[in-house]
Design a protein around this motif. Sequence first.
Motif, PDB file in Angstrom:
ATOM      1  N   THR A   4     -33.969  -4.601 -34.563  1.00  0.00           N
ATOM      2  CA  THR A   4     -33.088  -5.387 -35.431  1.00  0.00           C
ATOM      3  C   THR A   4     -33.461  -6.864 -35.285  1.00  0.00           C
ATOM      4  O   THR A   4     -33.932  -7.291 -34.223  1.00  0.00           O
ATOM      5  CB  THR A   4     -31.599  -5.197 -35.041  1.00  0.00           C
ATOM      6  OG1 THR A   4     -31.476  -5.461 -33.642  1.00  0.00           O
ATOM      7  CG2 THR A   4     -31.120  -3.797 -35.337  1.00  0.00           C
ATOM      8  N   GLY A   5     -33.251  -7.610 -36.355  1.00  0.00           N
ATOM      9  CA  GLY A   5     -33.536  -9.052 -36.331  1.00  0.00           C
ATOM     10  C   GLY A   5     -35.023  -9.379 -36.321  1.00  0.00           C
ATOM     11  O   GLY A   5     -35.413 -10.526 -36.075  1.00  0.00           O
ATOM     12  N   TYR A  36     -34.515 -11.381 -49.265  1.00  0.00           N
ATOM     13  CA  TYR A  36     -35.186 -11.668 -47.986  1.00  0.00           C
ATOM     14  C   TYR A  36     -36.398 -12.593 -48.085  1.00  0.00           C
ATOM     15  O   TYR A  36     -36.965 -12.962 -47.056  1.00  0.00           O
ATOM     16  CB  TYR A  36     -35.606 -10.341 -47.317  1.00  0.00           C
ATOM     17  CG  TYR A  36     -34.427  -9.425 -47.105  1.00  0.00           C
ATOM     18  CD1 TYR A  36     -33.438  -9.745 -46.180  1.00  0.00           C
ATOM     19  CD2 TYR A  36     -34.273  -8.270 -47.880  1.00  0.00           C
ATOM     20  CE1 TYR A  36     -32.328  -8.934 -46.018  1.00  0.00           C
ATOM     21  CE2 TYR A  36     -33.162  -7.445 -47.711  1.00  0.00           C
ATOM     22  CZ  TYR A  36     -32.195  -7.792 -46.782  1.00  0.00           C
ATOM     23  OH  TYR A  36     -31.093  -6.992 -46.620  1.00  0.00           O
ATOM     24  N   THR A 116     -38.667  -2.041 -46.148  1.00  0.00           N
ATOM     25  CA  THR A 116     -37.247  -2.408 -46.246  1.00  0.00           C
ATOM     26  C   THR A 116     -36.360  -1.266 -46.716  1.00  0.00           C
ATOM     27  O   THR A 116     -35.151  -1.392 -46.705  1.00  0.00           O
ATOM     28  CB  THR A 116     -37.047  -3.597 -47.204  1.00  0.00           C
ATOM     29  OG1 THR A 116     -37.495  -3.192 -48.511  1.00  0.00           O
ATOM     30  CG2 THR A 116     -37.801  -4.839 -46.753  1.00  0.00           C
ATOM     31  N   ASP A 153     -37.363  -3.647 -39.700  1.00  0.00           N
ATOM     32  CA  ASP A 153     -36.113  -4.272 -39.253  1.00  0.00           C
ATOM     33  C   ASP A 153     -34.934  -3.504 -39.854  1.00  0.00           C
ATOM     34  O   ASP A 153     -34.699  -3.557 -41.068  1.00  0.00           O
ATOM     35  CB  ASP A 153     -36.104  -5.740 -39.719  1.00  0.00           C
ATOM     36  CG  ASP A 153     -34.881  -6.491 -39.220  1.00  0.00           C
ATOM     37  OD1 ASP A 153     -33.920  -5.837 -38.753  1.00  0.00           O
ATOM     38  OD2 ASP A 153     -34.881  -7.735 -39.303  1.00  0.00           O
ATOM     39  N   THR A 155     -31.902  -4.069 -39.813  1.00  0.00           N
ATOM     40  CA  THR A 155     -30.821  -4.904 -40.358  1.00  0.00           C
ATOM     41  C   THR A 155     -30.869  -4.943 -41.887  1.00  0.00           C
ATOM     42  O   THR A 155     -29.832  -5.015 -42.540  1.00  0.00           O
ATOM     43  CB  THR A 155     -30.960  -6.352 -39.822  1.00  0.00           C
ATOM     44  OG1 THR A 155     -31.436  -6.293 -38.492  1.00  0.00           O
ATOM     45  CG2 THR A 155     -29.642  -7.077 -39.852  1.00  0.00           C
ATOM     46  N   VAL A 156     -32.072  -4.865 -42.460  1.00  0.00           N
ATOM     47  CA  VAL A 156     -32.173  -5.002 -43.921  1.00  0.00           C
ATOM     48  C   VAL A 156     -31.648  -3.761 -44.646  1.00  0.00           C
ATOM     49  O   VAL A 156     -31.430  -3.799 -45.862  1.00  0.00           O
ATOM     50  CB  VAL A 156     -33.630  -5.315 -44.387  1.00  0.00           C
ATOM     51  CG1 VAL A 156     -34.168  -6.560 -43.719  1.00  0.00           C
ATOM     52  CG2 VAL A 156     -34.562  -4.129 -44.152  1.00  0.00           C
ATOM     53  N   LYS A 158     -28.808  -2.685 -44.566  1.00  0.00           N
ATOM     54  CA  LYS A 158     -27.423  -2.965 -44.996  1.00  0.00           C
ATOM     55  C   LYS A 158     -27.323  -3.134 -46.506  1.00  0.00           C
ATOM     56  O   LYS A 158     -26.295  -2.842 -47.101  1.00  0.00           O
ATOM     57  CB  LYS A 158     -26.951  -4.281 -44.349  1.00  0.00           C
ATOM     58  CG  LYS A 158     -26.371  -4.115 -42.994  1.00  0.00           C
ATOM     59  CD  LYS A 158     -25.651  -5.408 -42.580  1.00  0.00           C
ATOM     60  CE  LYS A 158     -25.503  -5.420 -41.070  1.00  0.00           C
ATOM     61  NZ  LYS A 158     -26.145  -6.545 -40.438  1.00  0.00           N
ATOM     62  N   THR A 159     -28.384  -3.666 -47.124  1.00  0.00           N
ATOM     63  CA  THR A 159     -28.312  -3.941 -48.563  1.00  0.00           C
ATOM     64  C   THR A 159     -28.907  -2.810 -49.406  1.00  0.00           C
ATOM     65  O   THR A 159     -28.959  -2.902 -50.629  1.00  0.00           O
ATOM     66  CB  THR A 159     -29.066  -5.250 -48.895  1.00  0.00           C
ATOM     67  OG1 THR A 159     -30.401  -5.157 -48.371  1.00  0.00           O
ATOM     68  CG2 THR A 159     -28.369  -6.456 -48.304  1.00  0.00           C
ATOM     69  N   THR A 195     -25.096   4.276 -37.851  1.00  0.00           N
ATOM     70  CA  THR A 195     -25.008   2.926 -37.279  1.00  0.00           C
ATOM     71  C   THR A 195     -26.413   2.299 -37.197  1.00  0.00           C
ATOM     72  O   THR A 195     -27.420   3.004 -37.276  1.00  0.00           O
ATOM     73  CB  THR A 195     -24.439   2.961 -35.850  1.00  0.00           C
ATOM     74  OG1 THR A 195     -25.377   3.667 -35.036  1.00  0.00           O
ATOM     75  CG2 THR A 195     -23.091   3.662 -35.798  1.00  0.00           C
ATOM     76  N   GLU A 196     -26.430   0.976 -36.996  1.00  0.00           N
ATOM     77  CA  GLU A 196     -27.710   0.267 -36.922  1.00  0.00           C
ATOM     78  C   GLU A 196     -28.572   0.804 -35.771  1.00  0.00           C
ATOM     79  O   GLU A 196     -29.775   0.992 -35.909  1.00  0.00           O
ATOM     80  CB  GLU A 196     -27.427  -1.217 -36.726  1.00  0.00           C
ATOM     81  CG  GLU A 196     -28.504  -2.099 -37.323  1.00  0.00           C
ATOM     82  CD  GLU A 196     -28.012  -3.519 -37.474  1.00  0.00           C
ATOM     83  OE1 GLU A 196     -27.635  -3.871 -38.602  1.00  0.00           O
ATOM     84  OE2 GLU A 196     -27.994  -4.265 -36.476  1.00  0.00           O
ATOM     85  N   THR A 197     -27.905   1.081 -34.638  1.00  0.00           N
ATOM     86  CA  THR A 197     -28.649   1.610 -33.487  1.00  0.00           C
ATOM     87  C   THR A 197     -29.250   2.963 -33.826  1.00  0.00           C
ATOM     88  O   THR A 197     -30.397   3.270 -33.458  1.00  0.00           O
ATOM     89  CB  THR A 197     -27.694   1.774 -32.269  1.00  0.00           C
ATOM     90  OG1 THR A 197     -26.972   0.568 -32.148  1.00  0.00           O
ATOM     91  CG2 THR A 197     -28.425   2.090 -31.003  1.00  0.00           C
TER      92      THR A 197
END
Length: 349
Positions: A4-5, A36, A116, A153, A155-156, A158-159, A195-197
């Motif tokens: 992440t990140g 992004y 992504t 990543d 995190t991306v 999410k969108t 979840t992200e993890t």
Amino acid sequence: MVGTGLLDRVGELVHQREPHIMKLHVVSDSNVWPLYGDRLLACLTRAGFSSTFSVVQAGESSKSMTMAENVAGDVARAGLSRSDGLVALGGGVVGDLTGFIASLLYRGMKYIGLPTSFLAQVDSGVGGKTGVNASFGKNMLGTFHQPALVVADATVLKTLPAPRLLDGLAEAIKTAAVADAGLFASLQKTSLPITETEFVNISATCLKTKAMIVENDEKDLGQRMLLNYGHTLGHALEAAGDFLLLSHGEAVALGMRAFASLGEKMRISTPGTAGAINGLLDRHGLPDRVVGLSLQTVLEFAGLDKKSSKGQFKVVFIKQPGEGILLSLQAEEYRRIIEEAFALVVDNG
Ligand SMILES: NC(=O)c1ccc[n+]([C@@H]2O[C@H](COP(=O)([O-])OP(=O)(O)OC[C@H]3O[C@@H](n4cnc5c(N)ncnc54)[C@H](O)[C@@H]3O)[C@@H](O)[C@H]2O)c1
């Protein structure tokens, strides 16, 4: 590399891996770039790269020879040389297109994948298959060209629209079913929303498993074909529905269900395998039936047009969760199996 990140660290990561690269040209699509693009450019600038970019229309139609030539022209006009690099920021479409250009421009240059979409993070982002679509078929013009670095990543995600998440999940379930019993077991415990993890763990495991398979069979002549599980029927269903009725993930899920049931009926699989695969697909909300496709059209998209009564067809079954098996069938038997598989998942009543 999965985590992440990471999008804000891409510059330093590329610099560490490819210290000779001075210029980078980013390729992205019209959905991903506004989300992004600025962040990526800022991060590349911080790491000392001079960067330019091309943004293609989002969607499959951008995987074309014309688009490849247009983007390659942008790269040449931006003054990059063979020792510079391309960056693919997007889903499988951008990844396949960018890899294709990188394999051809200046007779081959480096490219970095920043997948992504979930599908690209669990599957298409590694393996080195690049390509564009042609008038005579999807992915018919392509090359094998491995990315120099892949940075996924989570995190991306999410969108990412929910149906696109399902596409990735279907591919993750496929990888688990053919080659990774541990991942299969962990997906049996995962539930939506992921979840992200969990995304990081699933992507990291899938990419590692796929990389291992590709290492043994880069050119897709043997073991790599196991990754086609669910795709023989899936592709035919997807195409027969004009790519509108079913998403890629839904079509592959139906293909996996049908071949899991057939495998058990044919005693290729250990008892309970179909139940486990169907249960996992149910758990993640992937469909079990589709209505209104014609058998004749599906047979044609499965390679069985009226002329093809000869030849061998490769199909993938599951012996048990985590172990796929590739069988070579004569056309007649292949036709019978596709017909049976069709009847298992297509409702025409
Ligand atoms: N090379 C391989 O090994 C391989 C394997 C499987 C599939 N593929 C190819 O991959 C393609 C499908 O990939 P895909 O499903 O990623 O399609 P895609 O690239 O079209 O992405 C799906 C959609 O999600 C959007 N998107 C992507 N990331 C996003 C994000 N983080 N936030 C918001 N929107 C986002 C895209 O703009 C697009 O609209 C097909 O062309 C297929 O042939 C290649």
